[in-house]
Design a protein around this motif. Structure first.
Motif, short mmCIF file in Angstrom:
data_model
loop_
_atom_site.label_atom_id
_atom_site.label_comp_id
_atom_site.label_asym_id
_atom_site.label_seq_id
_atom_site.Cartn_x
_atom_site.Cartn_y
_atom_site.Cartn_z
N GLU A 1 9.02 9.35 -2.76
CA GLU A 1 9.31 9.14 -4.18
C GLU A 1 9.42 10.50 -4.87
O GLU A 1 8.48 11.29 -4.85
CB GLU A 1 8.19 8.30 -4.80
CG GLU A 1 8.61 7.54 -6.04
CD GLU A 1 8.52 8.43 -7.27
OE1 GLU A 1 7.47 9.07 -7.46
OE2 GLU A 1 9.51 8.48 -8.03
N PRO A 2 10.59 10.84 -5.44
CA PRO A 2 10.84 12.21 -5.92
C PRO A 2 9.80 12.76 -6.89
O PRO A 2 9.41 13.92 -6.79
CB PRO A 2 12.22 12.10 -6.59
CG PRO A 2 12.88 10.95 -5.92
CD PRO A 2 11.78 9.98 -5.62
N VAL A 3 9.34 11.94 -7.86
CA VAL A 3 8.39 12.46 -8.86
C VAL A 3 7.06 12.79 -8.20
O VAL A 3 6.47 13.85 -8.46
CB VAL A 3 8.19 11.42 -9.98
CG1 VAL A 3 7.14 11.90 -10.97
CG2 VAL A 3 9.51 11.17 -10.71
N ARG B 1 3.82 9.50 14.46
CA ARG B 1 3.79 8.29 13.64
C ARG B 1 3.15 7.12 14.39
O ARG B 1 2.26 6.44 13.89
CB ARG B 1 5.20 7.92 13.19
CG ARG B 1 5.26 6.61 12.41
CD ARG B 1 6.62 6.38 11.83
NE ARG B 1 6.65 5.19 10.99
CZ ARG B 1 7.54 4.98 10.03
NH1 ARG B 1 8.48 5.88 9.79
NH2 ARG B 1 7.48 3.88 9.31
N THR B 2 3.62 6.87 15.61
CA THR B 2 3.12 5.72 16.37
C THR B 2 1.63 5.85 16.64
O THR B 2 0.86 4.88 16.46
CB THR B 2 3.89 5.59 17.69
OG1 THR B 2 5.29 5.46 17.41
CG2 THR B 2 3.41 4.38 18.48
N PRO C 1 7.72 3.22 2.54
CA PRO C 1 8.96 2.72 3.14
C PRO C 1 9.41 3.61 4.29
O PRO C 1 8.89 4.73 4.45
CB PRO C 1 9.95 2.79 1.96
CG PRO C 1 9.44 3.91 1.11
CD PRO C 1 7.94 3.84 1.21
N ASP C 2 10.35 3.14 5.08
CA ASP C 2 10.86 3.93 6.19
C ASP C 2 11.51 5.20 5.65
O ASP C 2 12.17 5.20 4.61
CB ASP C 2 11.89 3.14 7.00
CG ASP C 2 11.22 2.01 7.78
OD1 ASP C 2 10.03 2.16 8.11
OD2 ASP C 2 11.88 0.99 8.03
N VAL D 1 -1.02 -1.21 -0.29
CA VAL D 1 -0.82 0.15 -0.77
C VAL D 1 -1.14 1.15 0.32
O VAL D 1 -0.54 2.23 0.40
CB VAL D 1 -1.67 0.41 -2.03
CG1 VAL D 1 -1.56 1.86 -2.46
CG2 VAL D 1 -1.23 -0.51 -3.15
N LEU D 2 -2.11 0.84 1.19
CA LEU D 2 -2.41 1.73 2.31
C LEU D 2 -1.17 1.83 3.19
O LEU D 2 -0.53 0.84 3.53
CB LEU D 2 -3.60 1.21 3.11
CG LEU D 2 -4.94 1.20 2.37
CD1 LEU D 2 -6.04 0.69 3.30
CD2 LEU D 2 -5.29 2.57 1.86
N GLY D 3 -0.83 3.05 3.57
CA GLY D 3 0.37 3.29 4.34
C GLY D 3 1.57 3.65 3.48
O GLY D 3 2.59 4.10 4.00
N PHE D 4 1.46 3.44 2.15
CA PHE D 4 2.56 3.83 1.27
C PHE D 4 2.76 5.34 1.32
O PHE D 4 1.80 6.10 1.26
CB PHE D 4 2.28 3.38 -0.16
CG PHE D 4 3.25 3.94 -1.16
CD1 PHE D 4 4.58 3.54 -1.18
CD2 PHE D 4 2.84 4.91 -2.08
CE1 PHE D 4 5.46 4.06 -2.10
CE2 PHE D 4 3.71 5.44 -3.00
CZ PHE D 4 5.04 5.01 -3.00
#
Length: 526
Positions: free
Chosen positions: A167-169, A117-118, A136-137, A159-162
């Motif tokens: 998100e389940p769906v 991640r880093t 999100p985390d 939005v980049l990085g989202f």
């Protein structure tokens, strides 16, 4: 002294006009009822065609977007996911506004382990994205941030990085795409770029990207070797606006996520459908069609409004009723006035009765036998074949691509084509055979006294070739084809119902096989 026999005869003569009136009115009612039912069946046929056409246009558009994403998948098989310039240039060549106008955005999702991640965030910031972060985390072992979105027209870079994996769906669709290796569509979602309170429902199509040169034959291999996803995001209203073709007027369309048509699952409602809901009008016909697109189920709900009946319905029943009543009254009055010349009057009554009988048994447009008369001849041939051990055949015929002719040239031209098609059918058959029109652009041929089944297939092929010749109607050169299904008695049915069903199913197999073909009920395609 009065002759009793003469008195009885006079009374009988006086009853004749009333008898004529009753018979004529009865025949008028029969013709009116038959026409009313035929018109209803034809309207249902038009509605069924519209429903199938809507589903087909949805499938075609999804297939086009799928092919576009496969092009992106091929590009990413030869260049790294982080090659932002190559991806940007490729998307520009697609000309989304012109060719794929329903797409809101195309994006790249990269699979990132928590350990990397880093390093991933640092690498993205070195590419000119100083505020980039994964959000999100998530405590999941797998992260799947969006690393690029195109076209880049100053949209919200947050939005980049989202991480859609959180998100389940979205995650369900990504998992389906990963495990199958095929495109997968998400359920109803709110797009990440939407900030409005009342955002339009959307969905996302994902296609997996696997490490180059690594095996992907099994689910386990695909899970190990996936490196990311390419996706396209859509607003449902934009997607529907981009469909090929034009929706027939007077139809209200709704699309629901999954198989339960609830308000929460509503993804799209046409303006006509909204108007119906607001005015609480009762729809004449409605149907739901369940379709699977890229691994996900949609429910397509279609209903009619008055405009549809006005456009495709026919009002011949009322004309027949008025005409029949007027003729009946006129005939009764004429018989009354000509009671002393009853021979002539009875002859006129017989002629008018025959005319009404002919109207009840023949299609008013093509003058071919209608469904009732054709059924009678079919049962006669069935009785003959059962008695003598003979064979005969049924050929069901449906014109391909007939609806666009009505849409583009008008119903008068379409009717002219149907009349010419009826003439070609009559020219193709023997004197002992019967051809009838059973509604819309559907015809049926009774091939009597067969010596071998191949003769029916040969006749069907002859008809198919005749239908492919150009039609000239009002100066317009029209091209159509037809799909034919052939059923032979007793091989494919022992009575009217089973034989008709076999021929009808064979015709639809011809449709499904690509149209313009002959299919035997014994599964032989010519």
């Amino acid at each position: 002294m009065t002759n009793p026999r003469a008195a009885i005869t006079s009374k009988q003569i006086l009853l004749l006009p009333w008898l004529v009136l009753i018979v004529a009115l009865t025949l008028t009612w029969l013709v009116w009822d038959h026409e009313r039912q035929s018109a209803r069946k034809e309207l249902h046929s038009q509605f069924d065609f519209a429903l199938r056409d809507t589903v087909s246009r949805l499938e075609q558009r999804v297939a086009a977007y799928e092919q576009m994403l496969r092009g992106m998948q091929s590009l990413l098989a030869t260049t790294p996911l982080t090659n932002r310039t190559a991806i940007h240039d490729y998307v520009e060549t697609l000309q989304l506004d012109a060719n794929f106008s329903g797409i809101r955005v195309i994006g790249i999702v990269e699979k990132v382990s928590t350990q990397a991640r880093t390093a991933h965030v640092a690498a993205m910031r070195r590419q000119g994205l100083p505020d980039y972060t994964i959000h999100p985390d998530s405590q999941d072992e797998t992260l799947a941030p969006i690393i690029q979105r195109e076209p880049d027209v100053g949209q919200d870079q947050a939005v980049l990085g989202f991480d859609p994996w959180t998100e389940p769906v979205r995650r369900l669709a990504m998992e389906k795409a990963r495990d199958s290796g095929l495109p997968s569509i998400s359920g109803k979602v709110r797009l990440a770029v939407d900030h409005e309170t009342e955002a339009s429902p959307g969905f996302i199509m994902y296609l997996p990207i696997f490490a180059h040169g690594q095996p992907r034959d099994s689910v386990a291999q695909r899970r190990v070797n996936i490196i990311g996803w390419v996706y396209a995001a859509f607003h449902m209203r934009d997607f529907m606006a981009s469909l090929y073709g034009k929706q027939s007027p007077g139809l209200a369309l709704s699309i629901f996520d999954d198989v339960v048509p609830t308000a929460e699952a509503l993804m799209y409602r046409s303006p006509d459908e909204a108007a119906v809901a607001e005015s609480a009008m009762e729809n004449t016909m409605s149907a739901n069609e369940y379709m699977v697109v890229a691994g996900h189920t949609w429910t397509v709900s279609l209903s009619t409004q008055q405009a549809f009946e006005t456009l495709y319905g026919r009002d011949a029943a009322s004309v027949i009723a008025v005409t029949g009543i007027c003729l009946s009254l006129s005939l009764a009055l004429l018989v009354w006035q000509m009671v002393t010349g009853r021979v002539r009057a009875l002859r006129l009554a017989a002629e008018m009765t025959e005319e009404l009988r002919h109207m009840a048994q023949h299609d008013p447009l093509t003058k071919l036998p209608n469904r009732a008369l054709f059924s009678d001849r079919l049962n006669q041939e069935l009785t003959r074949a059962q008695r003598h051990g003979g064979k005969f055949a049924l050929i069901f015929l449906d014109l391909d691509h007939f609806k666009p002719i009505n849409d583009n040239f008008g119903h008068a031209v379409g009717d002219g084509l149907l009349q010419q098609m009826a003439q070609r059918l009559q020219a193709s058959i023997r004197a002992s055979d019967t051809v009838g029109r059973i509604g819309g652009d559907e015809f049926v041929v009774l091939v009597a006294e067969l010596t071998e089944a191949n003769a029916a297939l040969a006749l069907a092929e002859k008809i198919r070739m005749a239908a492919r010749q150009p039609f000239i109607v009002d100066g317009n050169e029209l091209l159509v084809s037809c799909s034919l299904g052939v059923a032979v008695y007793p091989d494919n049915g022992s009575d009217e119902i089973t034989l008709t069903k076999s021929a009808d199913e064979a015709m639809y197999r011809a449709k499904d096989a690509g149209r313009n073909s002959v299919v035997s009920a014994s599964n032989t395609t010519r």
